[in-house]
Design a protein around this motif. Structure first.
Motif, PDB file in Angstrom:
ATOM      1  N   ASN A   1     -10.587 -25.793 -50.452  1.00  0.00           N
ATOM      2  CA  ASN A   1     -11.601 -24.952 -51.102  1.00  0.00           C
ATOM      3  C   ASN A   1     -12.322 -24.143 -50.033  1.00  0.00           C
ATOM      4  OD1 ASN A   1     -12.068 -27.786 -53.078  1.00  0.00           O
ATOM      5  ND2 ASN A   1     -11.380 -25.847 -53.918  1.00  0.00           N
ATOM      6  N   GLY A   2     -12.465 -22.862 -50.287  1.00  0.00           N
ATOM      7  CA  GLY A   2     -13.185 -22.002 -49.356  1.00  0.00           C
ATOM      8  C   GLY A   2     -12.357 -21.524 -48.177  1.00  0.00           C
ATOM      9  N   ALA A   3     -11.061 -21.838 -48.164  1.00  0.00           N
ATOM     10  CA  ALA A   3     -10.211 -21.447 -47.032  1.00  0.00           C
ATOM     11  C   ALA A   3      -9.994 -19.935 -46.962  1.00  0.00           C
ATOM     12  CB  ALA A   3      -8.859 -22.156 -47.117  1.00  0.00           C
ATOM     13  N   GLY A   4     -10.193 -19.254 -48.099  1.00  0.00           N
ATOM     14  CA  GLY A   4     -10.060 -17.795 -48.092  1.00  0.00           C
ATOM     15  C   GLY A   4      -8.914 -17.273 -48.949  1.00  0.00           C
ATOM     16  N   LYS A   5      -8.363 -18.111 -49.796  1.00  0.00           N
ATOM     17  CA  LYS A   5      -7.195 -17.716 -50.596  1.00  0.00           C
ATOM     18  C   LYS A   5      -7.534 -16.596 -51.584  1.00  0.00           C
ATOM     19  CE  LYS A   5      -6.816 -21.947 -52.124  1.00  0.00           C
ATOM     20  NZ  LYS A   5      -8.016 -22.533 -51.469  1.00  0.00           N
TER      21      LYS A   5
ATOM     22  N   VAL B   1       0.213 -30.784 -45.754  1.00  0.00           N
ATOM     23  CA  VAL B   1      -1.104 -31.434 -45.844  1.00  0.00           C
ATOM     24  C   VAL B   1      -1.767 -31.467 -44.471  1.00  0.00           C
ATOM     25  CG1 VAL B   1      -2.306 -33.616 -46.321  1.00  0.00           C
ATOM     26  CG2 VAL B   1      -0.561 -32.777 -47.915  1.00  0.00           C
ATOM     27  N   GLY B   2      -0.988 -31.743 -43.433  1.00  0.00           N
ATOM     28  CA  GLY B   2      -1.524 -31.751 -42.071  1.00  0.00           C
ATOM     29  C   GLY B   2      -2.068 -30.398 -41.668  1.00  0.00           C
ATOM     30  N   MET B   3      -1.380 -29.344 -42.073  1.00  0.00           N
ATOM     31  CA  MET B   3      -1.832 -27.982 -41.752  1.00  0.00           C
ATOM     32  C   MET B   3      -3.099 -27.648 -42.548  1.00  0.00           C
ATOM     33  SD  MET B   3       1.943 -26.233 -41.722  1.00  0.00           S
ATOM     34  CE  MET B   3       1.557 -24.521 -41.342  1.00  0.00           C
ATOM     35  N   ILE B   4      -3.168 -28.135 -43.779  1.00  0.00           N
ATOM     36  CA  ILE B   4      -4.351 -27.863 -44.612  1.00  0.00           C
ATOM     37  C   ILE B   4      -5.589 -28.548 -44.033  1.00  0.00           C
ATOM     38  CG2 ILE B   4      -5.421 -28.323 -46.879  1.00  0.00           C
ATOM     39  CD1 ILE B   4      -2.581 -27.959 -48.117  1.00  0.00           C
ATOM     40  N   THR B   5      -5.417 -29.788 -43.598  1.00  0.00           N
ATOM     41  CA  THR B   5      -6.574 -30.565 -43.127  1.00  0.00           C
ATOM     42  C   THR B   5      -6.926 -30.273 -41.674  1.00  0.00           C
ATOM     43  OG1 THR B   5      -5.133 -32.377 -42.441  1.00  0.00           O
ATOM     44  CG2 THR B   5      -6.068 -32.491 -44.677  1.00  0.00           C
ATOM     45  N   GLY B   6      -5.999 -29.675 -40.930  1.00  0.00           N
ATOM     46  CA  GLY B   6      -6.266 -29.397 -39.524  1.00  0.00           C
ATOM     47  C   GLY B   6      -5.681 -30.452 -38.596  1.00  0.00           C
ATOM     48  N   ALA B   7      -5.057 -31.496 -39.157  1.00  0.00           N
ATOM     49  CA  ALA B   7      -4.412 -32.521 -38.335  1.00  0.00           C
ATOM     50  C   ALA B   7      -3.253 -31.913 -37.547  1.00  0.00           C
ATOM     51  CB  ALA B   7      -3.914 -33.673 -39.212  1.00  0.00           C
ATOM     52  N   ILE B   8      -2.595 -30.911 -38.165  1.00  0.00           N
ATOM     53  CA  ILE B   8      -1.547 -30.163 -37.470  1.00  0.00           C
ATOM     54  C   ILE B   8      -2.095 -28.772 -37.178  1.00  0.00           C
ATOM     55  CG2 ILE B   8       0.766 -29.154 -37.662  1.00  0.00           C
ATOM     56  CD1 ILE B   8       1.470 -31.479 -39.563  1.00  0.00           C
ATOM     57  N   LYS B   9      -2.102 -28.411 -35.914  1.00  0.00           N
ATOM     58  CA  LYS B   9      -2.657 -27.116 -35.512  1.00  0.00           C
ATOM     59  C   LYS B   9      -1.640 -26.006 -35.745  1.00  0.00           C
ATOM     60  CE  LYS B   9      -6.368 -29.072 -34.016  1.00  0.00           C
ATOM     61  NZ  LYS B   9      -7.292 -29.295 -35.130  1.00  0.00           N
ATOM     62  N   GLY B  10      -2.152 -24.791 -35.846  1.00  0.00           N
ATOM     63  CA  GLY B  10      -1.278 -23.639 -36.047  1.00  0.00           C
ATOM     64  C   GLY B  10      -0.550 -23.268 -34.774  1.00  0.00           C
TER      65      GLY B  10
ATOM     66  N   GLY C   1     -21.648 -10.169 -45.731  1.00  0.00           N
ATOM     67  CA  GLY C   1     -22.890 -10.236 -44.969  1.00  0.00           C
ATOM     68  C   GLY C   1     -22.598 -10.893 -43.631  1.00  0.00           C
ATOM     69  N   SER C   2     -23.282 -12.001 -43.358  1.00  0.00           N
ATOM     70  CA  SER C   2     -23.036 -12.681 -42.093  1.00  0.00           C
ATOM     71  C   SER C   2     -22.008 -13.808 -42.245  1.00  0.00           C
ATOM     72  CB  SER C   2     -24.348 -13.241 -41.543  1.00  0.00           C
ATOM     73  OG  SER C   2     -24.875 -14.161 -42.478  1.00  0.00           O
ATOM     74  N   VAL C   3     -21.562 -14.053 -43.489  1.00  0.00           N
ATOM     75  CA  VAL C   3     -20.557 -15.105 -43.718  1.00  0.00           C
ATOM     76  C   VAL C   3     -19.169 -14.561 -43.397  1.00  0.00           C
ATOM     77  CG1 VAL C   3     -19.457 -16.596 -45.450  1.00  0.00           C
ATOM     78  CG2 VAL C   3     -21.932 -16.155 -45.541  1.00  0.00           C
ATOM     79  N   SER C   4     -18.473 -15.269 -42.513  1.00  0.00           N
ATOM     80  CA  SER C   4     -17.113 -14.864 -42.181  1.00  0.00           C
ATOM     81  C   SER C   4     -16.155 -15.580 -43.123  1.00  0.00           C
ATOM     82  CB  SER C   4     -16.834 -15.242 -40.722  1.00  0.00           C
ATOM     83  OG  SER C   4     -15.484 -15.054 -40.448  1.00  0.00           O
ATOM     84  N   ALA C   5     -15.593 -14.846 -44.080  1.00  0.00           N
ATOM     85  CA  ALA C   5     -14.701 -15.463 -45.082  1.00  0.00           C
ATOM     86  C   ALA C   5     -13.270 -15.528 -44.553  1.00  0.00           C
ATOM     87  CB  ALA C   5     -14.751 -14.676 -46.385  1.00  0.00           C
ATOM     88  N   LEU C   6     -12.826 -14.447 -43.916  1.00  0.00           N
ATOM     89  CA  LEU C   6     -11.484 -14.413 -43.331  1.00  0.00           C
ATOM     90  C   LEU C   6     -11.598 -14.025 -41.865  1.00  0.00           C
ATOM     91  CD1 LEU C   6      -9.458 -12.502 -46.104  1.00  0.00           C
ATOM     92  CD2 LEU C   6      -9.918 -14.960 -45.925  1.00  0.00           C
ATOM     93  N   GLU C   7     -10.866 -14.734 -41.007  1.00  0.00           N
ATOM     94  CA  GLU C   7     -10.938 -14.451 -39.574  1.00  0.00           C
ATOM     95  C   GLU C   7      -9.632 -13.871 -39.049  1.00  0.00           C
ATOM     96  OE1 GLU C   7     -12.875 -17.445 -37.298  1.00  0.00           O
ATOM     97  OE2 GLU C   7     -14.622 -16.919 -38.537  1.00  0.00           O
ATOM     98  N   ASP C   8      -8.525 -14.383 -39.546  1.00  0.00           N
ATOM     99  CA  ASP C   8      -7.229 -13.868 -39.093  1.00  0.00           C
ATOM    100  C   ASP C   8      -6.166 -14.313 -40.088  1.00  0.00           C
ATOM    101  OD1 ASP C   8      -4.979 -13.007 -37.813  1.00  0.00           O
ATOM    102  OD2 ASP C   8      -5.098 -14.420 -36.146  1.00  0.00           O
TER     103      ASP C   8
ATOM    104  N   LEU D   1      -9.973 -22.359 -43.011  1.00  0.00           N
ATOM    105  CA  LEU D   1     -11.176 -21.732 -42.468  1.00  0.00           C
ATOM    106  C   LEU D   1     -10.946 -20.249 -42.195  1.00  0.00           C
ATOM    107  CD1 LEU D   1     -12.146 -24.577 -39.952  1.00  0.00           C
ATOM    108  CD2 LEU D   1     -12.991 -24.257 -42.290  1.00  0.00           C
ATOM    109  N   GLY D   2     -10.302 -19.574 -43.137  1.00  0.00           N
ATOM    110  CA  GLY D   2     -10.137 -18.127 -43.032  1.00  0.00           C
ATOM    111  C   GLY D   2      -9.027 -17.671 -42.112  1.00  0.00           C
ATOM    112  N   ARG D   3      -8.216 -18.612 -41.642  1.00  0.00           N
ATOM    113  CA  ARG D   3      -7.110 -18.228 -40.760  1.00  0.00           C
ATOM    114  C   ARG D   3      -5.778 -18.716 -41.304  1.00  0.00           C
ATOM    115  NH1 ARG D   3      -8.205 -17.300 -35.363  1.00  0.00           N
ATOM    116  NH2 ARG D   3     -10.450 -17.153 -35.000  1.00  0.00           N
TER     117      ARG D   3
END
Ligand code: ATP
Ligand code: MG
Length: 234
Positions: free
Chosen positions: A41-45, A223-232, A17-24, A205-207
């Protein structure tokens, strides 16, 4: 020279619907390797797994699958009212004269697979609804192993398992790798991931944040990549 990937995802997007589950979502998984997908949880796995198996259709992007797939879904698709043997044969029921279900063969084959995998769940005539969560999970893994496909997808194969059963599933995964399968596991258990995976792809977050070889990373980076402390990297 890089070997051809058994499974390749590029720029995969998925909306519910309007929920974006996967972005890239990007991923390359190879034969003879265990590839872990991790993320909060909810990352899109699970959505990623279901796109690979065709339960969901990607709205954008490419999904290349090089070979047949066996899968264990997180929301275990076992049929509670059927027994262990019947569940293990679903999708490939042995028949006599092409019509009648060959129950003896089905039970014998299920018992053989469970014995080979050293899985103890008692009688194969036990309805799956009477098994514990952990026993069901082991039956689901055994069922996927029985299918003997080049690509194996296991979504949280150890989530409901105790220490010994987890080690047992780890052994099975190591054997699948040795047999040349491309094994993709989704797991929240980083100890398990570091013990059994060759590569790790982190979703957030779907990426896809990035993929690392286990030899070249550590818990802290993942862990840093999972939490967002380390950017892609993109
Ligand atoms: N069938 C569906 N309909 C609507 N939204 C969905 C559906 N399946 C998943 N989602 C949403 O998509 C996002 C990704 O969910 P997904 O199940 O792939 O996450 P996950 O990484 O597997 O999480 P977990 O670690 O909790 O299993 C979430 O926001 C979820 O609510
Ligand atoms: Mg999931």
């Amino acid at each position: 020279m890089a070997a051809a990937a058994a499974l390749q995802l590029r720029g995969v997007r998925k909306y519910f619907g309007s929920v974006s589950a996967l972005e890239d979502v990007r991923l390359d998984a190879y034969a003879g390797e265990v590839h872990a997908i991790v993320g909060d949880n909810g990352a899109g796995k699970s959505t990623t797994i279901k796109i690979v198996t065709g339960i969901h259709r990607a709205d954008e992007g490419e999904v290349l699958v090089n070979g047949g797939i066996a899968v264990v879904y997180q929301d275990l698709a076992l049929v509670e009212c059927l027994d262990i043997a019947h569940n293990m044969a679903l999708g490939n029921l042995p028949r006599r004269f092409g019509i009648v279900l060959d129950r003896r063969r089905m039970e014998r084959e299920a018992a053989e697979v469970l014995r080979d995998l050293k899985v103890r769940v008692g009688n194969v005539r036990t309805p799956v609804g009477l098994l514990s969560g952990g026993q069901r999970q082991v039956v689901a893994v055994a069922r996927a192993v029985r299918m003997d496909k080049p690509i194996m997808l296991l979504d949280e194969p150890t989530a409901a398992l105790g220490v010994q059963e987890t080690a047992h599933v780890g052994d099975i995964i190591d054997e699948l790798r040795a047999a040349g399968k491309a094994v993709i596991i989704v797991s929240h258990d980083l100890d398990f991931v570091f013990a059994h995976a060759d590569r790790v792809t982190v979703l957030r977050l779907g990426r896809t944040v990035g993929t690392r070889t286990v030899a070249d990373t550590g818990r802290e980076e993942i862990v840093g990549m999972i939490t967002g402390a380390i950017k892609g990297e993109l």
